[in-house]
Design a protein around this motif. Sequence first.
Motif, mmCIF file in Angstrom:
data_model
loop_
_atom_site.group_PDB
_atom_site.id
_atom_site.type_symbol
_atom_site.label_atom_id
_atom_site.label_comp_id
_atom_site.label_asym_id
_atom_site.label_seq_id
_atom_site.Cartn_x
_atom_site.Cartn_y
_atom_site.Cartn_z
ATOM 1 N N PHE A 1 -12.219 -14.402 13.594
ATOM 2 C CA PHE A 1 -12.416 -13.613 14.809
ATOM 3 C C PHE A 1 -11.783 -12.220 14.609
ATOM 4 C CE2 PHE A 1 -10.130 -12.449 18.804
ATOM 5 C CZ PHE A 1 -11.215 -12.207 19.632
ATOM 6 N N LEU B 1 0.199 -12.738 22.821
ATOM 7 C CA LEU B 1 -0.947 -13.358 23.499
ATOM 8 C C LEU B 1 -0.517 -14.456 24.479
ATOM 9 C CD1 LEU B 1 -3.806 -13.658 20.857
ATOM 10 C CD2 LEU B 1 -3.397 -11.901 22.574
ATOM 11 N N ALA C 1 -8.203 -4.216 26.047
ATOM 12 C CA ALA C 1 -8.874 -5.501 26.305
ATOM 13 C C ALA C 1 -9.243 -5.636 27.784
ATOM 14 C CB ALA C 1 -7.971 -6.662 25.887
ATOM 15 N N ALA C 2 -8.403 -5.052 28.658
ATOM 16 C CA ALA C 2 -8.531 -5.340 30.091
ATOM 17 C C ALA C 2 -9.415 -4.358 30.859
ATOM 18 C CB ALA C 2 -7.137 -5.344 30.727
ATOM 19 N N THR D 1 -13.771 -3.905 30.316
ATOM 20 C CA THR D 1 -14.421 -5.181 30.598
ATOM 21 C C THR D 1 -14.425 -5.436 32.112
ATOM 22 O OG1 THR D 1 -12.239 -6.125 30.140
ATOM 23 C CG2 THR D 1 -13.899 -6.346 28.415
ATOM 24 N N THR D 2 -13.236 -5.357 32.698
ATOM 25 C CA THR D 2 -13.099 -5.633 34.126
ATOM 26 C C THR D 2 -13.903 -4.614 34.939
ATOM 27 O OG1 THR D 2 -10.875 -6.400 33.587
ATOM 28 C CG2 THR D 2 -11.358 -6.101 35.910
ATOM 29 N N LEU E 1 -18.887 -14.415 20.736
ATOM 30 C CA LEU E 1 -18.294 -15.303 19.733
ATOM 31 C C LEU E 1 -18.536 -14.789 18.306
ATOM 32 C CD1 LEU E 1 -19.302 -18.806 21.215
ATOM 33 C CD2 LEU E 1 -17.391 -17.333 21.847
ATOM 34 N N ARG F 1 -17.994 -13.686 14.602
ATOM 35 C CA ARG F 1 -17.084 -14.093 13.533
ATOM 36 C C ARG F 1 -17.582 -13.503 12.211
ATOM 37 N NH1 ARG F 1 -15.139 -15.420 17.778
ATOM 38 N NH2 ARG F 1 -14.428 -17.473 18.440
ATOM 39 N N THR G 1 -19.150 -15.422 29.315
ATOM 40 C CA THR G 1 -18.640 -14.093 29.665
ATOM 41 C C THR G 1 -17.273 -13.838 29.040
ATOM 42 O OG1 THR G 1 -19.800 -14.276 31.752
ATOM 43 C CG2 THR G 1 -18.074 -12.599 31.636
ATOM 44 N N PHE G 2 -16.406 -14.851 29.053
ATOM 45 C CA PHE G 2 -15.054 -14.697 28.503
ATOM 46 C C PHE G 2 -14.910 -15.378 27.151
ATOM 47 C CE2 PHE G 2 -14.326 -14.299 33.129
ATOM 48 C CZ PHE G 2 -13.684 -13.077 33.139
ATOM 49 N N GLY G 3 -16.025 -15.625 26.457
ATOM 50 C CA GLY G 3 -15.953 -16.365 25.201
ATOM 51 C C GLY G 3 -15.721 -17.839 25.494
ATOM 52 N N HIS H 1 -10.490 -18.707 20.765
ATOM 53 C CA HIS H 1 -10.221 -17.304 21.095
ATOM 54 C C HIS H 1 -10.714 -16.925 22.486
ATOM 55 C CE1 HIS H 1 -8.511 -16.254 17.280
ATOM 56 N NE2 HIS H 1 -9.482 -16.917 16.673
ATOM 57 N N CYS I 1 -10.899 -15.693 26.122
ATOM 58 C CA CYS I 1 -10.093 -14.596 26.656
ATOM 59 C C CYS I 1 -8.855 -15.120 27.391
ATOM 60 C CB CYS I 1 -10.945 -13.783 27.625
ATOM 61 S SG CYS I 1 -10.002 -12.522 28.465
ATOM 62 N N PRO I 2 -7.650 -14.777 26.924
ATOM 63 C CA PRO I 2 -6.449 -15.269 27.612
ATOM 64 C C PRO I 2 -6.206 -14.578 28.950
ATOM 65 C CG PRO I 2 -5.838 -13.834 25.784
ATOM 66 C CD PRO I 2 -7.328 -13.966 25.742
ATOM 67 N N MET J 1 -10.760 -8.811 39.915
ATOM 68 C CA MET J 1 -12.117 -8.493 40.395
ATOM 69 C C MET J 1 -12.336 -9.021 41.809
ATOM 70 S SD MET J 1 -14.575 -8.799 37.060
ATOM 71 C CE MET J 1 -14.098 -10.359 36.415
HETATM 72 C C1 HEM Z 1 -13.756 -9.132 33.010
HETATM 73 C C2 HEM Z 1 -12.840 -8.852 32.112
HETATM 74 C C3 HEM Z 1 -12.800 -9.434 30.725
HETATM 75 C C4 HEM Z 1 -13.795 -9.929 29.925
HETATM 76 C C5 HEM Z 1 -15.287 -10.021 30.229
HETATM 77 C C6 HEM Z 1 -13.183 -10.358 28.683
HETATM 78 C C7 HEM Z 1 -13.872 -10.949 27.633
HETATM 79 C C8 HEM Z 1 -13.304 -11.361 26.447
HETATM 80 C C9 HEM Z 1 -14.039 -11.954 25.342
HETATM 81 C C10 HEM Z 1 -15.540 -12.222 25.327
HETATM 82 C C11 HEM Z 1 -13.160 -12.192 24.357
HETATM 83 C C12 HEM Z 1 -13.482 -12.729 22.952
HETATM 84 C C13 HEM Z 1 -13.700 -14.223 22.885
HETATM 85 C C14 HEM Z 1 -14.364 -14.679 21.570
HETATM 86 O O1 HEM Z 1 -15.090 -13.934 20.906
HETATM 87 O O2 HEM Z 1 -14.182 -15.862 21.207
HETATM 88 C C15 HEM Z 1 -11.858 -11.747 24.822
HETATM 89 C C16 HEM Z 1 -10.703 -11.802 24.102
HETATM 90 C C17 HEM Z 1 -9.508 -11.313 24.537
HETATM 91 N N1 HEM Z 1 -9.218 -10.829 25.803
HETATM 92 FE FE1 HEM Z 1 -10.495 -10.604 27.318
HETATM 93 N N2 HEM Z 1 -11.843 -10.107 28.754
HETATM 94 C C18 HEM Z 1 -11.560 -9.553 29.985
HETATM 95 C C19 HEM Z 1 -10.330 -9.186 30.477
HETATM 96 C C20 HEM Z 1 -9.171 -9.295 29.781
HETATM 97 C C21 HEM Z 1 -7.867 -8.972 30.302
HETATM 98 C C22 HEM Z 1 -7.582 -8.496 31.730
HETATM 99 C C23 HEM Z 1 -6.979 -9.175 29.283
HETATM 100 C C24 HEM Z 1 -5.488 -8.984 29.283
HETATM 101 C C25 HEM Z 1 -4.734 -9.096 30.335
HETATM 102 C C26 HEM Z 1 -7.723 -9.650 28.130
HETATM 103 C C27 HEM Z 1 -7.181 -9.963 26.905
HETATM 104 C C28 HEM Z 1 -7.892 -10.465 25.830
HETATM 105 C C29 HEM Z 1 -7.296 -10.710 24.527
HETATM 106 C C30 HEM Z 1 -5.861 -10.446 24.145
HETATM 107 C C31 HEM Z 1 -8.302 -11.269 23.715
HETATM 108 C C32 HEM Z 1 -8.177 -11.712 22.253
HETATM 109 C C33 HEM Z 1 -7.887 -13.194 22.191
HETATM 110 C C34 HEM Z 1 -7.509 -13.675 20.791
HETATM 111 O O3 HEM Z 1 -7.175 -12.838 19.940
HETATM 112 O O4 HEM Z 1 -7.552 -14.897 20.566
HETATM 113 N N3 HEM Z 1 -9.045 -9.709 28.466
HETATM 114 N N4 HEM Z 1 -11.975 -11.272 26.111
#
Ligand code: HEM
Length: 460
Positions: A69, A91, A255-256, A259-260, A324, A326, A396-398, A402, A404-405, A414
């Motif tokens: 990833f 994380l 990251a935040a 997207t949001t 997703l 990779r 949407t969040f994976g 991995h 989305c935490p 939102m």
């Molecule tokens: C609507 C808002 C958001 C969407 C749609 C979103 C979506 C995603 C997606 C699709 C991934 C990748 C999953 C994968 O490929 O397997 C991801 C990873 C991540 N997101 Fe979000 N995200 C959002 C908001 C946030 C927020 C607010 C944070 C932090 C507070 C955040 C922190 C992260 C981090 C740190 C990762 C990497 C995870 C890892 O390395 O394992 N995201 N997010």
Amino acid sequence: MGYGHSPFFASWRGAIKFMLRPRYYLLKGYKKYKSGYFKIATLREEYILVSEKGKISELLAAPADVLSFLDISADEIQSRWTLGDSSPWHLGLISGKLTQNIGTMTPGLVKEINFALDRHVGSPSKFTPIALHNVIQKVVAQAVSYAFVGHPLCRDEVYLGNIRAFTRAVRVSAELIRPFPDSMKPYLIRLTPVWRRQKFAEELMHSVVLARLRKTYKAKEAKPVDLLQWLADTAPSRERSVTKFVERLMRMNLAAMHTTTSILTGAVTQVALAPDLYTETLRNEVLPLRENGSITQKTMLHAIKLDSFVREAGRLNPVSMIGLMRVARKEFCFRDGTIIPKGTRLGVPTVAIHQDVSLYPSPEAFDGFRFSKLREEHHNGTMMHEAGSTDLDHLTFGHGKHVCPGRFFATDVMKLVLAVMVVRYDFKMPANTKPRKRYFGEHEIPDFSLRVLVKATGNR
Ligand code: HEM
């Protein structure tokens, strides 16, 4: 998809066709190869896209040293140079402390959302146009910053402007350094916008971060409740510097923020497109769930139509149409014998899965209460169909390791912004206006120029 029959320049032909109509080719490929895989080319890379659920589960289960990833962001945004060290010790603070403290933060978040709306929209007594994406971006920046760094930075316009500009700076800087050898990148990065943004953030945050790093709290003394404090409480010694902290925080902002903002812009657009259908219903759900006139965590927990609305906005506005992603660090073999050579990029056509008619009736239509109806029909005490939950039908969040935490925090932000906005405003679309999405590679880009009309209701 789109390669044509002649072998000559096939991948270039495919790439140009994909660039012109990415969504069309992702939907077409998924429909045609639903039980297997298909290939698409972008101007830089080729991807094998996996359509079938069993195979997607295999992709998710593969170890990180086989399907990586991190290698995606390392290449896509040249993260080693644009964002700095990628060790993921922070994380756990996102999936842990930040998620656990959403309830504690809710009153403060509502205050910041109202403050930002007062600042950027006000309370117009007749329908007045607002630049929707721009306003939402500012409101989200203030709410996210409240949770990340608290006061006074979360209201500081200069600080907020810098974090809003950061995402674009990362993308531009990645493209500027990409053509050069890795050995030159540590020097070249200093000439790019991301370096200037990062250094400016350090300047703006220096005294705040230093104060948090130096301060020790007595047993009963109240500590700030924000990400900066949790970083200060847990950072290993090699990380305890202003530069390292700002790197972490800017990485999280990246990251935040966009997207949001994108999904929330999509959600509010839908209210403005069908105000008769949505405004009163959402408002009438939120108002009686307030406690002492305020939106609280309880409101968020019980407002299932609001929750559904946000989940549906995520379904139809996936930030990346391919999910997703990779990179194969080693050769990988699916159970059906398909061999994926080392170096291949893999992904999943999220946009097409979200449009699959066997999963979502009338998939093209925005149905804000699609998921609350399902929750009412199949009440089974699980989180299924809730905005922050993921499964192979809703990416949407994976999903998987991995996932989305920050998803629970993001969905709450939102929902809070949407709740405050439907309580405070009536919406409508200006005459003859239709939102226009654009597509760039695998990215869906919201209509930055869209203006919607808002009028204050007098409620707060
Ligand atoms: C609507 C808002 C958001 C969407 C749609 C979103 C979506 C995603 C997606 C699709 C991934 C990748 C999953 C994968 O490929 O397997 C991801 C990873 C991540 N997101 Fe979000 N995200 C959002 C908001 C946030 C927020 C607010 C944070 C932090 C507070 C955040 C922190 C992260 C981090 C740190 C990762 C990497 C995870 C890892 O390395 O394992 N995201 N997010």
